[in-house]
Design a protein around this motif. Structure first.
Motif, PDB file in Angstrom:
ATOM      1  N   ARG A 256       9.941  -9.739  29.089  1.00  0.00           N
ATOM      2  CA  ARG A 256       9.735 -11.093  29.624  1.00  0.00           C
ATOM      3  C   ARG A 256       9.474 -12.043  28.466  1.00  0.00           C
ATOM      4  N   HIS A 257      10.479 -12.820  28.098  1.00  0.00           N
ATOM      5  CA  HIS A 257      10.312 -13.718  26.949  1.00  0.00           C
ATOM      6  C   HIS A 257      11.037 -15.048  27.088  1.00  0.00           C
ATOM      7  N   VAL A 258      11.955 -15.169  28.073  1.00  0.00           N
ATOM      8  CA  VAL A 258      12.696 -16.430  28.219  1.00  0.00           C
ATOM      9  C   VAL A 258      13.075 -16.617  29.686  1.00  0.00           C
ATOM     10  N   ILE A 259      12.601 -17.685  30.277  1.00  0.00           N
ATOM     11  CA  ILE A 259      12.846 -17.947  31.695  1.00  0.00           C
ATOM     12  C   ILE A 259      14.347 -18.038  31.979  1.00  0.00           C
ATOM     13  N   GLY A 260      14.758 -17.395  33.059  1.00  0.00           N
ATOM     14  CA  GLY A 260      16.135 -17.504  33.521  1.00  0.00           C
ATOM     15  C   GLY A 260      17.152 -16.633  32.823  1.00  0.00           C
ATOM     16  N   LEU A 261      16.772 -16.041  31.688  1.00  0.00           N
ATOM     17  CA  LEU A 261      17.762 -15.321  30.879  1.00  0.00           C
ATOM     18  C   LEU A 261      17.295 -13.932  30.427  1.00  0.00           C
ATOM     19  N   ASN A 262      16.091 -13.528  30.815  1.00  0.00           N
ATOM     20  CA  ASN A 262      15.576 -12.230  30.376  1.00  0.00           C
ATOM     21  C   ASN A 262      16.543 -11.076  30.630  1.00  0.00           C
ATOM     22  N   TYR A 263      17.236 -11.149  31.748  1.00  0.00           N
ATOM     23  CA  TYR A 263      18.084 -10.037  32.184  1.00  0.00           C
ATOM     24  C   TYR A 263      19.238  -9.742  31.230  1.00  0.00           C
ATOM     25  N   CYS A 264      19.563 -10.711  30.346  1.00  0.00           N
ATOM     26  CA  CYS A 264      20.700 -10.509  29.437  1.00  0.00           C
ATOM     27  C   CYS A 264      20.353 -10.824  27.987  1.00  0.00           C
ATOM     28  N   ALA A 265      19.064 -11.032  27.686  1.00  0.00           N
ATOM     29  CA  ALA A 265      18.671 -11.530  26.364  1.00  0.00           C
ATOM     30  C   ALA A 265      17.754 -10.576  25.616  1.00  0.00           C
ATOM     31  N   ILE A 266      18.092 -10.337  24.358  1.00  0.00           N
ATOM     32  CA  ILE A 266      17.205  -9.629  23.443  1.00  0.00           C
ATOM     33  C   ILE A 266      16.342 -10.672  22.747  1.00  0.00           C
ATOM     34  N   GLY A 267      15.031 -10.487  22.794  1.00  0.00           N
ATOM     35  CA  GLY A 267      14.117 -11.444  22.191  1.00  0.00           C
ATOM     36  C   GLY A 267      13.670 -11.011  20.800  1.00  0.00           C
ATOM     37  N   VAL A 268      13.622 -11.984  19.887  1.00  0.00           N
ATOM     38  CA  VAL A 268      13.143 -11.741  18.525  1.00  0.00           C
ATOM     39  C   VAL A 268      12.016 -12.727  18.243  1.00  0.00           C
ATOM     40  N   GLU A 269      10.801 -12.230  18.212  1.00  0.00           N
ATOM     41  CA  GLU A 269       9.641 -13.065  17.900  1.00  0.00           C
ATOM     42  C   GLU A 269       9.398 -13.061  16.388  1.00  0.00           C
ATOM     43  N   ASN A 270       9.014 -14.215  15.853  1.00  0.00           N
ATOM     44  CA  ASN A 270       8.684 -14.353  14.438  1.00  0.00           C
ATOM     45  C   ASN A 270       7.267 -14.896  14.309  1.00  0.00           C
ATOM     46  N   VAL A 271       6.458 -14.278  13.483  1.00  0.00           N
ATOM     47  CA  VAL A 271       5.091 -14.751  13.284  1.00  0.00           C
ATOM     48  C   VAL A 271       5.142 -16.125  12.619  1.00  0.00           C
ATOM     49  N   GLY A 272       4.720 -17.148  13.333  1.00  0.00           N
ATOM     50  CA  GLY A 272       4.774 -18.514  12.825  1.00  0.00           C
ATOM     51  C   GLY A 272       4.503 -19.513  13.928  1.00  0.00           C
ATOM     52  N   SER A 273       4.547 -20.799  13.580  1.00  0.00           N
ATOM     53  CA  SER A 273       4.233 -21.860  14.534  1.00  0.00           C
ATOM     54  C   SER A 273       4.670 -23.203  13.951  1.00  0.00           C
ATOM     55  N   GLU A 274       4.370 -24.275  14.677  1.00  0.00           N
ATOM     56  CA  GLU A 274       4.638 -25.628  14.175  1.00  0.00           C
ATOM     57  C   GLU A 274       3.971 -25.840  12.820  1.00  0.00           C
ATOM     58  N   ASN A 275       2.750 -25.346  12.679  1.00  0.00           N
ATOM     59  CA  ASN A 275       1.978 -25.519  11.448  1.00  0.00           C
ATOM     60  C   ASN A 275       2.256 -24.459  10.396  1.00  0.00           C
ATOM     61  N   ALA A 276       3.013 -23.431  10.771  1.00  0.00           N
ATOM     62  CA  ALA A 276       3.376 -22.360   9.833  1.00  0.00           C
ATOM     63  C   ALA A 276       4.851 -22.044  10.019  1.00  0.00           C
ATOM     64  N   PRO A 277       5.726 -22.949   9.523  1.00  0.00           N
ATOM     65  CA  PRO A 277       7.171 -22.763   9.687  1.00  0.00           C
ATOM     66  C   PRO A 277       7.624 -21.401   9.174  1.00  0.00           C
ATOM     67  N   LEU A 278       8.678 -20.891   9.776  1.00  0.00           N
ATOM     68  CA  LEU A 278       9.166 -19.566   9.416  1.00  0.00           C
ATOM     69  C   LEU A 278       9.640 -19.534   7.965  1.00  0.00           C
ATOM     70  N   THR A 279       9.511 -18.386   7.340  1.00  0.00           N
ATOM     71  CA  THR A 279       9.729 -18.224   5.904  1.00  0.00           C
ATOM     72  C   THR A 279      11.172 -17.856   5.562  1.00  0.00           C
ATOM     73  N   LYS A 280      11.482 -17.922   4.258  1.00  0.00           N
ATOM     74  CA  LYS A 280      12.804 -17.497   3.790  1.00  0.00           C
ATOM     75  C   LYS A 280      13.016 -16.011   4.056  1.00  0.00           C
ATOM     76  N   ALA A 281      11.957 -15.232   3.912  1.00  0.00           N
ATOM     77  CA  ALA A 281      12.058 -13.794   4.192  1.00  0.00           C
ATOM     78  C   ALA A 281      12.378 -13.553   5.663  1.00  0.00           C
ATOM     79  N   GLN A 282      11.792 -14.353   6.541  1.00  0.00           N
ATOM     80  CA  GLN A 282      12.084 -14.218   7.965  1.00  0.00           C
ATOM     81  C   GLN A 282      13.507 -14.653   8.273  1.00  0.00           C
ATOM     82  N   LEU A 283      13.985 -15.681   7.595  1.00  0.00           N
ATOM     83  CA  LEU A 283      15.370 -16.128   7.787  1.00  0.00           C
ATOM     84  C   LEU A 283      16.339 -14.994   7.446  1.00  0.00           C
ATOM     85  N   LYS A 284      16.113 -14.349   6.320  1.00  0.00           N
ATOM     86  CA  LYS A 284      16.972 -13.237   5.903  1.00  0.00           C
ATOM     87  C   LYS A 284      16.890 -12.087   6.897  1.00  0.00           C
ATOM     88  N   ALA A 285      15.672 -11.769   7.342  1.00  0.00           N
ATOM     89  CA  ALA A 285      15.487 -10.671   8.291  1.00  0.00           C
ATOM     90  C   ALA A 285      16.154 -10.972   9.627  1.00  0.00           C
TER      91      ALA A 285
END
Length: 218
Positions: free
Chosen positions: A122-151
């Protein structure tokens, strides 16, 4: 001269070894017990109108997120239980099933698999049934990193190779699918406002995976 050649060979070996080890997935499973599977099957039926016996999906889409939780440990602890915590009262009316995702990426780019690739999450309304979710540790105040972009790029390529993935979207784009056949949510009023994983991050990941020709939001 002989020592120089030996050193050059050693350096080449080390570089090749590092390159070969740049992509790996570490298993860090959340609880996927009988209760979570039962709630997932019920969610599929009640929220998506899909009746099936098992808590698995046929993935067509990858949805990228950020956690809004500052640490990998805090995120894992939030996703681990089968039941939604009392702090998530805003979405508890839809189901008691806890939120989660199939994958979680730390700030240094380490990729963790929380659930089997095609297990329901359960991670995205309306689309869970067909969606693989990828969570990244971060937020508005902690934008995702270059290492996360590569990963994220490596993980998207890995999943595209394994499954019939056709779409790559950011969580903030999910509402744009409401007028498409992919949208399956039985309650038209059920929605939340999202900004993750950031417009800038999605532009970067789409540029890096352009050769895969994945579709975005309509």
């Amino acid at each position: 001269m002989r020592n120089y050649i030996k050193l050059s060979i050693l350096l080449l070996f080390l570089m090749e070894s590092c390159a070969a080890q740049t992509f790996r997935i570490l298993d860090k499973p959340v609880v996927f017990d009988a209760e979570r599977k039962k709630l997932s099957v019920e969610y599929l039926a009640k929220r998506h109108g899909i009746v099936q016996d098992s808590a698995y999906i046929n993935p067509k889409m990858i949805v990228l997120h950020w956690t809004a939780i500052p640490t990998i440990e805090g995120t894992y602890d939030a996703f681990k239980p089968s039941l939604l915590p009392s702090s998530r009262a805003g979405i508890a009316g839809a189901s008691a099933l806890n939120v989660s995702s199939q994958f979680l990426i730390d700030r240094d780019g380490t990729i963790f698999r929380l659930l089997p690739d095609t297990a329901f999450a359960r991670h995205v309304i309306g689309l869970n049934y067909c969606a693989i979710g990828v969570e990244n540790v971060g937020s508005e105040n902690a934008p995702l990193t270059k290492a996360q972009l590569k990963a994220n790029e490596q993980l998207v390529r890995y999943l595209k190779k394994k499954y019939d993935i056709q779409y790559l979207i950011g969580h903030y784009e999910y509402n744009l699918f409401r007028s498409t056949p992919l949208w399956k949510e039985t309650d038209s009023t059920y929605q939340t406002a999202k900004t993750d994983p950031g417009i800038g991050f999605m532009k970067k990941i789409r540029k890096r995976t352009a050769d895969l020709k994945l579709k975005g939001a309509p």
